[in-house]
Enzyme design. Structure first.
Site, PDB file in Angstrom:
ATOM      1  CG  HIS A  69      22.718 -15.918 -10.835  1.00 46.05           C
ATOM      2  ND1 HIS A  69      21.432 -15.558 -10.485  1.00 46.05           N
ATOM      3  CD2 HIS A  69      22.825 -17.402 -11.009  1.00 46.05           C
ATOM      4  CE1 HIS A  69      20.645 -16.709 -10.597  1.00 46.05           C
ATOM      5  NE2 HIS A  69      21.431 -17.824 -10.823  1.00 46.05           N
ATOM      6  NE  ARG A 102      19.537 -24.647 -14.607  1.00 44.85           N
ATOM      7  CZ  ARG A 102      19.786 -23.647 -13.505  1.00 44.85           C
ATOM      8  NH1 ARG A 102      19.375 -24.081 -12.414  1.00 44.85           N
ATOM      9  NH2 ARG A 102      20.496 -22.587 -13.954  1.00 44.85           N
ATOM     10  CD  GLU A 150      15.234 -24.566  -9.683  1.00 51.63           C
ATOM     11  OE1 GLU A 150      15.872 -24.169  -9.120  1.00 51.63           O
ATOM     12  OE2 GLU A 150      15.009 -24.941 -10.834  1.00 51.63           O
ATOM     13  CG  ASP A 209      15.303 -20.684  -7.697  1.00 49.98           C
ATOM     14  OD1 ASP A 209      15.250 -19.422  -7.357  1.00 49.98           O
ATOM     15  OD2 ASP A 209      15.972 -20.990  -8.505  1.00 49.98           O
ATOM     16  CB  CYS A 224      22.900 -28.761  -8.269  1.00 47.83           C
ATOM     17  SG  CYS A 224      21.371 -28.541  -8.888  1.00 47.83           S
TER      18      CYS A 224
END
Ligand code: PEP
Ligand code: MG
Length: 561
Positions: free
Chosen positions: A188, A326, A415, A439, A486
């Site tokens: 991240h 999301r 994912e 993922d 995405c």
């Protein structure tokens, strides 16, 4: 471009280049295990008091150099460092035979329990309290304060890794680039750096041996960090930046292939600030709003009204452009303290994402209610999608719940390989889907995305990942459901061609990546993309796949990569 001897290599995860002095981020220090008791408790009490005082002064100093909210927060944190009862509690631990750093940690732990019990404002100060404690421990041990230091001039921030919360508050004007020895291409830190438009290199060789103040040139595309570069080198870097910028000037408007096939180019965002910045750019909307990023430091579950206010501010700047929201993807590497289900052996395989929503449906309902309010208030084109869906039942459960809240457009992220392989069934009752390649790579290759050492396995050019993406796209085509991408792969101009060739209907990425992807698409027809995708899937290795795509790409694109 020439690579000099003094060049350290890593993985470029956020595009762009920068040149400036190194600033090192000190890792957090803990009290040494078995720290000996103070030989003279009275004198040690003085040293502990001096440590808290120096923390308070440092915080006040910084408060004087920033504005508004940041200044208020820093001043309030300085007050914690000056709190007499905290000092008294540390003194009691010294009297009980603890060493100075241990006594500070014990006192802070006691206060954390009290703050949490008081709830509300106090509970929200727990992170500040811990920060004061960590700084006082560093001060009493005579080592640098942890975290990103106060930057006096534009600098290159070098760290082992940065917590998402640390990356989120970096001052874009003063952080020229980020270099980490840890992290990975989908960690991240990498995502947030690209989000903020800060060039970044992760997994950089011997990054922590860099000396503070050394001038370095960072190339976030090539993944290199060059120490003490020559003037010529910096000029070369600048020239390439300018060449790219010139090539991108005319790359504007909706995303489309050379033969006019539309591929909407969308932004990934994580908070209101990102939304405002992205809306001002040439993007066709938002393809992924990671709502959990907004609540990373919240200690209590946000109410409908608190959330609605944030969502209104995210939606409004986009007018009638789509915004794909999301629902909370909490758990694993994005823990939210108000949505914690307790420790798990394998959090990435545990109750994260939609699984957590199933365990705590009231959190999902609150979020959906808030989204419905914000959608009604702004009239925005809101589309809601679930993270971490594995089965058709989960997709149906989510879709029912979303529609019950009056939100008409529902999708899921693909994912988990199970969902990709069965996408024809998973997508049967949905309006859209979006492939999360971060993922999907992690789960296809069974390689933890947080483990930088596994970055070869996490390479999205892995042919197995491309096969799983192809399976997901086939399900989209069979059901007539648009299926975008995405994950970070969507922002790689070369991979973007492959994804479109495989059938991706839209691409969502950090806004800083959009112009290059737009240019790449404009140089290739849809049949070109399909040909590249077919050829790439014949490759045996990730490196072969990349080489194949490079060989088949338009030379005009190759020159800029
Ligand atoms: C992904 O997994 O590709 C994705 C887009 O979601 P995140 O990176 O937030 O897990
Ligand atoms: Mg994901």
């Amino acid at each position: 471009m020439a690579v000099e001897d003094s060049t350290r290599r890593g993985i470029g995860v956020s595009p762009g280049s920068a040149y400036g002095p190194v600033v090192l981020v000190a890792p957090p220090v803990r009290a040494p295990e078995g720290e000996p008791a103070a030989t003279d408790p009275e004198q040690t009490k003085g040293a502990v008091a001096a440590a808290f005082e120096s923390v308070a002064r440092d915080l006040e100093d910084r408060a004087g150099r920033v504005e508004d909210t940041a200044a208020e927060i820093l001043s309030a944190t300085a007050l914690i460092a000056r709190d007499k009862s905290l000092l008294k509690a540390a003194g009691a631990h010294l009297d009980a035979g603890e060493g100075p750093a241990t006594a500070i940690e014990s006192a802070v732990d006691e206060f954390v329990v009290q703050f949490e019990a008081l709830g509300g404002y106090f509970a929200e100060r727990v992170a500040d309290l811990r920060d004061v404690g960590a700084r006082a421990v560093a001060a009493v041990l005579g080592v640098p304060a942890p975290g990103v230091p106060d930057l006096a001039e534009p600098s290159v921030v070098v760290a082992e890794d940065l917590a998402p919360a640390e990356t989120a508050v970096l001052d874009r004007a003063l952080v020229l680039a980020i270099v980490t020895s840890g992290g990975g291409r989908t960690s991240h830190t990498a995502i947030l750096a690209a989000q903020r438009g800060i060039p970044a290199v992760v997994q950089c060789d011997r990054a922590l041996e860099l000396v503070a103040g050394t001038p370095v040139a960072v190339d976030g595309d090539l993944g290199t960090v060059t120490l003490d570069p020559s003037e010529e080198f910096v000029a070369d870097l600048t020239a390439r930046r300018e060449r790219r910028a010139a090539a991108l000037v005319d790359a504007t408007g909706p995303g489309r292939t050379r033969d006019g096939h539309p591929v909407p180019l969308l932004a990934n965002i994580g908070d209101v600030e990102d939304a405002e910045a992205a809306a001002a750019q040439d993007v066709e909307g938002v393809g992924l709003f990671r709502t959990e990023f907004v609540f990373l430091s919240a200690t209590t579950a946000p109410t409908v009204e608190e959330q609605a206010e944030i969502y209104r501010r995210v939606l409004a700047p986009f007018g009638d452009r789509r915004v794909v929201v999301r629902t909370l993807d909490a758990g694993a590497d994005k823990p939210l303290s108000f949505a914690d289900l307790g420790p798990e052996e394998n959090p990435a395989l545990g109750r994260r994402g939609l699984r957590l929503s199933a365990a705590r449906p009231e959190l999902l309902d609150t979020q959906l209610a808030a989204l419905a309010v914000a959608a009604a208030d702004t009239g925005a084109d809101v589309r809601v999608m679930a993270p971490m869906v594995a089965t058709a039942e989960e997709a149906d459960w989510f879709a029912r719940r979303v529609r019950e809240h009056g939100l008409p457009t529902v999708g899921v992220m693909i994912e988990v390989p199970a969902a990709a392989l069965r996408s024809r069934h998973v997508l049967a009752d949905l309006d859209f889907a979006s492939i999360g390649t971060n993922d999907l790579s992690q789960y296809t290759l069974a390689a933890d995305r947080m483990q930088g050492e596994l970055s070869d396995l996490l390479d999205p050019w892995q042919p197995a990942v491309l096969d799983v993406i192809a399976a997901a796209c086939d399900g989209g085509a069979a059901t007539g459901t648009p299926i975008g991408v995405c994950g970070e792969a969507a922002g790689d101009p070369l991979l973007a061609l492959v994804l479109v060739g495989l059938g991706a209907s839209s691409l969502s990425m950090a806004p800083s990546r959009v112009p290059m992807v737009r240019l790449a698409l404009s140089l290739h027809s849809r049949p070109d993309c399909q040909r590249i995708a077919v050829a790439v899937r014949e490759a045996r290795t990730a490196a072969d796949a990349l080489r194949t795509a490079l060989d088949l790409a338009d030379p005009g694109l190759r020159d800029l990569l």
